[in-house]
Design a protein around this motif. Structure first.
Motif, PDB file in Angstrom:
ATOM      1  N   ALA A  45       6.699  11.237  -4.760  1.00  0.00           N
ATOM      2  CA  ALA A  45       7.419  11.329  -3.519  1.00  0.00           C
ATOM      3  C   ALA A  45       8.080   9.861  -3.042  1.00  0.00           C
ATOM      4  N   ASP A  46       9.070  10.043  -2.380  1.00  0.00           N
ATOM      5  CA  ASP A  46       9.681   8.783  -1.880  1.00  0.00           C
ATOM      6  C   ASP A  46       8.825   8.145  -0.475  1.00  0.00           C
ATOM      7  N   VAL A  47       8.499   9.021   0.286  1.00  0.00           N
ATOM      8  CA  VAL A  47       7.786   8.638   1.642  1.00  0.00           C
ATOM      9  C   VAL A  47       6.159   9.449   1.502  1.00  0.00           C
ATOM     10  N   VAL A  48       5.335   8.601   1.520  1.00  0.00           N
ATOM     11  CA  VAL A  48       3.999   8.801   1.539  1.00  0.00           C
ATOM     12  C   VAL A  48       3.204   8.558   3.058  1.00  0.00           C
ATOM     13  N   VAL A  49       2.783   9.241   3.862  1.00  0.00           N
ATOM     14  CA  VAL A  49       2.273   9.019   5.002  1.00  0.00           C
ATOM     15  C   VAL A  49       0.683   9.278   4.809  1.00  0.00           C
ATOM     16  N   THR A  50       0.001   8.492   5.794  1.00  0.00           N
ATOM     17  CA  THR A  50      -1.552   8.439   5.896  1.00  0.00           C
ATOM     18  C   THR A  50      -1.855   7.700   7.288  1.00  0.00           C
ATOM     19  N   ASP A  51      -2.962   7.594   7.277  1.00  0.00           N
ATOM     20  CA  ASP A  51      -3.482   6.964   8.474  1.00  0.00           C
ATOM     21  C   ASP A  51      -3.719   5.509   8.341  1.00  0.00           C
ATOM     22  N   GLY A  52      -3.639   4.362   9.049  1.00  0.00           N
ATOM     23  CA  GLY A  52      -3.652   3.124   8.907  1.00  0.00           C
ATOM     24  C   GLY A  52      -4.805   2.453   8.084  1.00  0.00           C
ATOM     25  N   PHE A  53      -5.738   3.150   8.299  1.00  0.00           N
ATOM     26  CA  PHE A  53      -7.119   2.633   7.531  1.00  0.00           C
ATOM     27  C   PHE A  53      -7.153   2.990   5.910  1.00  0.00           C
ATOM     28  N   THR A  54      -6.585   4.295   5.674  1.00  0.00           N
ATOM     29  CA  THR A  54      -6.361   4.580   4.331  1.00  0.00           C
ATOM     30  C   THR A  54      -5.095   3.883   3.577  1.00  0.00           C
ATOM     31  N   GLY A  55      -4.183   3.623   4.560  1.00  0.00           N
ATOM     32  CA  GLY A  55      -3.115   3.036   3.765  1.00  0.00           C
ATOM     33  C   GLY A  55      -3.397   1.672   3.346  1.00  0.00           C
ATOM     34  N   ASN A  56      -4.355   0.968   4.491  1.00  0.00           N
ATOM     35  CA  ASN A  56      -4.344  -0.504   4.236  1.00  0.00           C
ATOM     36  C   ASN A  56      -5.320  -0.452   2.695  1.00  0.00           C
ATOM     37  N   VAL A  57      -6.179   0.342   2.728  1.00  0.00           N
ATOM     38  CA  VAL A  57      -7.033   0.296   1.504  1.00  0.00           C
ATOM     39  C   VAL A  57      -6.409   0.325   0.284  1.00  0.00           C
ATOM     40  N   ILE A  58      -5.380   1.302   0.400  1.00  0.00           N
ATOM     41  CA  ILE A  58      -4.660   1.807  -0.722  1.00  0.00           C
ATOM     42  C   ILE A  58      -3.687   0.493  -1.172  1.00  0.00           C
ATOM     43  N   ILE A  59      -3.173  -0.473  -0.281  1.00  0.00           N
ATOM     44  CA  ILE A  59      -2.233  -1.418  -0.724  1.00  0.00           C
ATOM     45  C   ILE A  59      -3.153  -2.481  -0.980  1.00  0.00           C
ATOM     46  N   LYS A  60      -4.310  -2.928  -0.278  1.00  0.00           N
ATOM     47  CA  LYS A  60      -5.153  -3.680  -1.010  1.00  0.00           C
ATOM     48  C   LYS A  60      -6.072  -3.517  -2.210  1.00  0.00           C
ATOM     49  N   PHE A  61      -6.190  -2.325  -2.403  1.00  0.00           N
ATOM     50  CA  PHE A  61      -6.801  -1.997  -3.849  1.00  0.00           C
ATOM     51  C   PHE A  61      -5.634  -2.059  -4.841  1.00  0.00           C
ATOM     52  N   GLY A  62      -4.467  -1.888  -4.452  1.00  0.00           N
ATOM     53  CA  GLY A  62      -3.384  -2.042  -5.383  1.00  0.00           C
ATOM     54  C   GLY A  62      -3.046  -3.247  -5.882  1.00  0.00           C
ATOM     55  N   GLU A  63      -3.218  -4.121  -4.852  1.00  0.00           N
ATOM     56  CA  GLU A  63      -2.940  -5.640  -5.102  1.00  0.00           C
ATOM     57  C   GLU A  63      -4.095  -6.210  -5.944  1.00  0.00           C
ATOM     58  N   GLY A  64      -5.178  -5.804  -5.832  1.00  0.00           N
ATOM     59  CA  GLY A  64      -6.467  -6.147  -6.577  1.00  0.00           C
ATOM     60  C   GLY A  64      -6.360  -5.738  -7.983  1.00  0.00           C
TER      61      GLY A  64
END
Length: 370
Positions: A219-238
């Motif tokens: 997908a080019d655009v992925v939507v979610t709530d801010g809690f889940t989205g923040n967990v995704i990017i922080k986990f990705g950074e780790g």
């Protein structure tokens, strides 16, 4: 073009923020308005060569700290760097405002000073996220921890418009984060949102995506709530940090092992037999020994490219889509390179008329339907 920038935002302000702003002004040829305590800002600015650059200073006496309650600080600190920068956008004195400070403070200040685009219920913080296709837009990543289905629908509309306008993706593929690819999977929020996304003919909705699908580039655009989205990017950074550290450690260990097992013993042998071995054969043996370390060297350019793709500093700032003015939030740990990238993102948003496009799209797709 004029971009207002929060000198006091971020973990390494003001030294790093000023350095990054100077780099951006030099490279992009834009006017950057440094918003912060004048004495501190000018003291940092004096450490750099700024001849020929358009850098101005606008005084702001207060700072919204990371420990401040966002809404309280936004209302109480009327002369904060965020309030002053956002007000400049509101008055048309700047085309965009960028901060690497408190995300909640930026959102609260944006709502307080700029307001929302008519029809938008909640602004969304969006960012580029690395994927197999290069990247995707992920939103929300922290502005709204609790959302309703209509909010997620609006996030999808704004994200799709942003992808079209800024990244020139003709018909962006839109997906929603879930715990299963199949329709019917997911939380009640996801189940109630999917029909809204499917019913919107202006969206190229491709269905649910799991975590693995986000990085696969489906997908080019992925939507979610801010809690889940923040967990995704922080986990990705780790994970990225872990991978890059592990790869670097293994490459260094292999290089040292190759040198120890190949180059040094061969060099010793060459010194011992130099009088009796033909020169061409000696060169051949030394060349083969050196080649033991060559594969690692050949990998370096590719690894650097991968590292750039996974490095958050390459992705600039996250725009708060839905505010009635351009306000972008950079990473709190931004170094000078990341600050430069954040200002580059703001420049692109202005050049591509992002705000006007989203206003028009929301008017046609959301307000027009109400």
């Amino acid at each position: 073009m004029k971009i207002a920038f929060d000198v006091m935002g971020g973990d390494h302000a003001p030294a790093v923020t000023v350095a990054g702003a100077v780099q951006a002004a030099r490279e992009f040829g834009i006017e950057i308005i440094l918003v912060g305590p004048e004495d501190i800002t000018r003291r940092e600015l004096a450490k750099h060569k700024v001849d020929g650059l358009t850098l101005t200073v606008v005084h702001a006496s207060q700072v919204i700290e990371m420990t401040d309650h966002p809404a309280t600080a936004a209302r109480g600190k009327r002369d904060s760097t965020m309030a002053v920068g956002a007000a400049m956008v509101k008055r048309g004195e700047a085309d965009a405002f960028v901060t690497c400070g408190n995300t909640g403070g930026a959102l609260a200040t944006g709502l307080f000073v700029l307001g929302r685009i008519k029809g938008i219920k909640r602004p969304a913080l969006t960012t580029l996220f690395p994927s197999g296709a290069g990247f995707c837009l992920l939103l929300d990543i922290g502005a709204n921890t609790e959302v309703k289905p209509e909010y997620l629908h609006q996030f999808a509309v704004m994200g799709s418009l942003y992808a079209q306008q800024v990244f020139h993706i003709e018909r962006p593929r839109v997906a929603i984060v879930s715990n299963g690819e199949e329709e019917g999977k997911g939380s009640e929020l996801v189940k109630e949102t999917v029909p809204l996304l499917k019913a919107d003919s202006g969206l190229n909705f491709v269905g649910n995506v799991e975590g693995k699908d986000i990085v696969a580039g489906v997908a080019d655009v992925v939507v979610t709530d801010g809690f889940t989205g923040n967990v995704i990017i922080k986990f990705g950074e780790g994970i990225v940090k872990l991978l890059l550290t592990s790869v670097r450690r293994e490459l260094q260990a292999n290089l040292l092992r190759n040198v120890a097992l190949g180059v040094l013993p061969t060099a010793a042998l060459a010194a011992y037999t130099a009088q009796s071995v033909p020169e061409f054969l000696l060169r051949l043996v030394l060349g083969l020994a050196a080649a033991l370390a060559l594969p690692a060297a050949l990998l370096v350019p590719g690894l650097r490219k991968v590292a750039r793709q996974l490095d958050y500093t390459e992705y600039g700032a996250a725009p708060l889509l839905g505010l009635d003015g351009l306000l972008l939030v950079g990473h709190g740990r931004s170094n000078a390179k990341a600050v430069r990238g954040a200002l580059r993102t703001a420049k692109q948003a202005v050049e591509n008329n992002t705000l006007e496009t989203i206003r028009a799209g929301v008017q046609a797709r959301i307000v027009g339907e109400e």
